[in-house]
Design a protein around this motif. Structure first.
Motif, mmCIF file in Angstrom:
data_model
loop_
_atom_site.group_PDB
_atom_site.id
_atom_site.type_symbol
_atom_site.label_atom_id
_atom_site.label_comp_id
_atom_site.label_asym_id
_atom_site.label_seq_id
_atom_site.Cartn_x
_atom_site.Cartn_y
_atom_site.Cartn_z
ATOM 1 N N GLY A 1 0.936 -1.065 -0.102
ATOM 2 C CA GLY A 1 -0.148 -0.017 -0.081
ATOM 3 C C GLY A 1 0.755 1.352 -0.107
ATOM 4 N N TYR A 2 2.143 1.095 0.080
ATOM 5 C CA TYR A 2 3.055 2.229 0.047
ATOM 6 C C TYR A 2 3.043 2.996 -1.239
ATOM 7 C CZ TYR A 2 7.387 5.018 0.342
ATOM 8 O OH TYR A 2 8.453 6.056 0.510
ATOM 9 N N VAL A 3 2.755 4.306 -1.396
ATOM 10 C CA VAL A 3 2.839 5.097 -2.586
ATOM 11 C C VAL A 3 4.021 5.979 -2.735
ATOM 12 C CG1 VAL A 3 1.492 6.780 -3.812
ATOM 13 C CG2 VAL A 3 0.339 5.005 -2.636
ATOM 14 N N GLN A 4 4.561 5.894 -3.864
ATOM 15 C CA GLN A 4 5.782 6.809 -4.007
ATOM 16 C C GLN A 4 5.531 8.077 -3.980
ATOM 17 O OE1 GLN A 4 7.238 6.406 -8.252
ATOM 18 N NE2 GLN A 4 9.015 7.683 -7.778
ATOM 19 N N PRO A 5 6.364 8.887 -3.228
ATOM 20 C CA PRO A 5 6.090 10.425 -2.892
ATOM 21 C C PRO A 5 6.441 11.149 -3.907
ATOM 22 C CG PRO A 5 7.911 9.631 -1.721
ATOM 23 C CD PRO A 5 7.556 8.424 -2.152
ATOM 24 N N SER A 6 6.094 12.449 -3.800
ATOM 25 C CA SER A 6 6.524 13.617 -4.764
ATOM 26 C C SER A 6 7.754 14.043 -4.143
ATOM 27 C CB SER A 6 5.507 14.830 -4.992
ATOM 28 O OG SER A 6 5.305 15.274 -3.573
ATOM 29 N N SER A 7 8.621 15.016 -4.877
ATOM 30 C CA SER A 7 9.765 15.716 -4.113
ATOM 31 C C SER A 7 9.465 16.576 -2.974
ATOM 32 C CB SER A 7 10.364 16.394 -5.337
ATOM 33 O OG SER A 7 10.832 15.778 -6.360
ATOM 34 N N ARG A 8 8.262 17.257 -3.201
ATOM 35 C CA ARG A 8 7.881 17.986 -2.074
ATOM 36 C C ARG A 8 7.610 17.135 -0.674
ATOM 37 N NH1 ARG A 8 2.791 21.687 -3.326
ATOM 38 N NH2 ARG A 8 4.382 22.548 -4.801
ATOM 39 N N GLN A 9 6.801 16.059 -1.070
ATOM 40 C CA GLN A 9 6.269 15.225 0.188
ATOM 41 C C GLN A 9 7.723 14.551 0.715
ATOM 42 O OE1 GLN A 9 3.814 12.523 -2.261
ATOM 43 N NE2 GLN A 9 1.947 13.714 -1.120
ATOM 44 N N LEU A 10 8.601 14.082 0.031
ATOM 45 C CA LEU A 10 9.795 13.618 0.560
ATOM 46 C C LEU A 10 10.721 14.873 1.173
ATOM 47 C CD1 LEU A 10 11.406 10.885 0.889
ATOM 48 C CD2 LEU A 10 12.521 11.480 -1.173
#
Length: 454
Positions: A413-422
């Motif tokens: 269920g893990y979703v790849q984050p955006s640069s901003r989120q990371l």
């Protein structure tokens, strides 16, 4: 492609070798002088200087001479069978190579070469294009003299320490499995800014192979390891860098960890640890110790230099995030990608790779408008655990600017984050473990550039 009314667009490949030897020396000199942003400037200058290949020629109006005139290969004998004892790629594919990034390190023996992801198909990386990461250069070791020792930090942790020759290891029951391997520093230059132009340099510390070897649990069982007491393994390589890494025993108990000697149907290449390496699926490549010579079981982490000082993440508060070995879910579009050029409007197949260190890729979404709208891509078979997965999506380019991104989700269920989120969690001072969404800008001219969204 749906329907016959949409013409197929054509694409110019990304430049493979757009830095000359002289340019590389200049960049290295600048690095020694401490000049900032030298990598980005060097790549930009090289591209501006005409590094891209010429556009494809138009067909002759009176008919294509390559059809009308019978070519030489249709009129005579070709090369004899086994002219080359070991097969080689076509000379027309000579530019598809792994390449170092200029000025990345001061010493070439302690450096990395990048796999040309934008030029590959499917999920398997050919052995000759597999990325390299060395801490002290590579060696071609005599397998008849290579030994693997299994011992314990305490005599109570295993009943019988053993030493194996290569011949003894290769007589044990073996398995073959497909897995990706990714350096923890892959995409590391993207933490600070858009530093490099092509997918090869943003994501090329990534490869995928079929590995053959003996499950490490088989060796531990032969040694009589006490799995209740022994909770960690120290893996040690035979090269001069004293590469040592701690691996949790629970990964060994699962049967996933291999002591491997084979890769894609042949023996490991010297650059990949011949004659023996550790395979730790889903874990960053530094733990896949090459030239493996010793495995020691212990009851606590060993705290080696490459897990307490290197391969750590500097967090915004100043603390180090350590033992961050699992490679989180990640993806990248390889076509269209940086350095490529869309030569005309029409149908294109967006293609890319997704992977997760926690299991199978479940889904990949793709956007062509910078994240406003997402469409679910097709996952090509096979979809395997801790292995690269190829995805594709049909797209009609109308000639307007577009921002292409991919976003992967794994079976947890893990979703790849955006640069901003990371960056909101990790800041911008890291080097390792960047799994943020990658953005490619398609300009009206058709040129594709590496960008980051604010």
């Amino acid at each position: 492609m749906s329907g016959d009314s949409v013409p197929a667009g054509s694409l110019r490949k990304a430049p493979e070798n757009f830095l000359s030897a002289e340019s590389i020396r200049t960049v290295q000199d600048q690095a020694r002088q401490g000049r900032r942003d030298f990598v980005r400037q060097a790549f930009a200058a090289a591209l501006a200087g005409g590094g891209a290949v010429a556009a494809s020629a138009q067909s002759a109006p009176e008919g294509d001479p390559d059809i009308l005139n019978l070519p030489e290969h249709s009129r005579g004998l070709g090369q004899p069978v086994a002219a080359e004892g070991y097969g080689k790629p076509s000379r027309y594919e000579a530019n598809v190579q792994r390449r170092p990034s200029p000025g990345l390190t001061q010493t070439t023996q302690a450096s990395v070469s990048f796999a040309p992801l934008q030029s590959l198909f499917g999920i398997v990386t050919p052995n000759g294009l597999h990325f390299e990461r060395h801490h002290q250069g590579w060696w071609d070791i005599d397998p008849s003299k290579h030994r693997l020792m299994v011992n314990g930090s305490d005599t109570k942790l295993l009943k019988k320490p053993l030493v194996f020759t290569m011949d003894e290891l290769m007589r044990l029951p073996s398995v073959s499995r497909f897995h990706f391997i990714e350096c923890g520093a892959n995409t590391g230059m993207e933490w600070g800014n858009v530093a490099v132009p092509t997918c090869q340099y943003t994501h090329g510390m990534l490869s995928c192979s079929e590995f053959t070897g003996v499950p490490l649990r088989v060796l531990f069982d032969l040694c009589g390891v006490d799995y209740k007491r022994a909770r960690y393994v120290l893996a040690e390589g035979a090269d001069g860098s004293s590469m040592t890494r701690t691996v949790p025993v629970e990964l060994v108990e699962s049967g996933e960890v291999l002591v491997a000697y084979g890769q894609n149907g042949e023996m490991l290449r010297p650059e990949q640890g011949y004659p023996l390496r550790l395979v730790v699926p889903g874990v960053q490549g530094v733990s896949w110790v090459k030239y493996l010579r010793r495995l020691e079981v212990g009851d606590q982490p060993y705290g080696s230099k490459d897990e307490t000082i290197h391969y750590i993440d500097l967090m915004p508060g100043g603390l180090h995030r350590q033992y961050t070995s699992t490679q989180e879910c990640k993806s990248v579009v390889t076509t269209p990608s940086g350095g490529q050029v869309l030569l005309d409007k029409g149908y294109f197949q967006i293609s890319g790779l997704a992977w997760s260190g926690r299991g199978k890729v479940k889904r990949v979404d793709v956007t062509t408008d910078g994240g406003r709208n997402w469409r679910t891509a097709r996952l090509q078979d096979p979809v395997m655990s801790k292995c690269l997965t190829r995805f594709t999506l049909d797209w009609h380019w109308d000639g307007k600017p577009a921002i292409i991104q991919s976003r992967a989700m794994d079976e947890t269920g893990y979703v790849q984050p955006s640069s901003r989120q990371l960056r909101a969690v990790r800041g911008t001072r890291s080097i390792y473990h960047n799994n943020a969404i990658q953005s490619w800008l398609v300009e009206e001219s058709g040129e594709v550039r590496n960008v980051q969204l604010a």
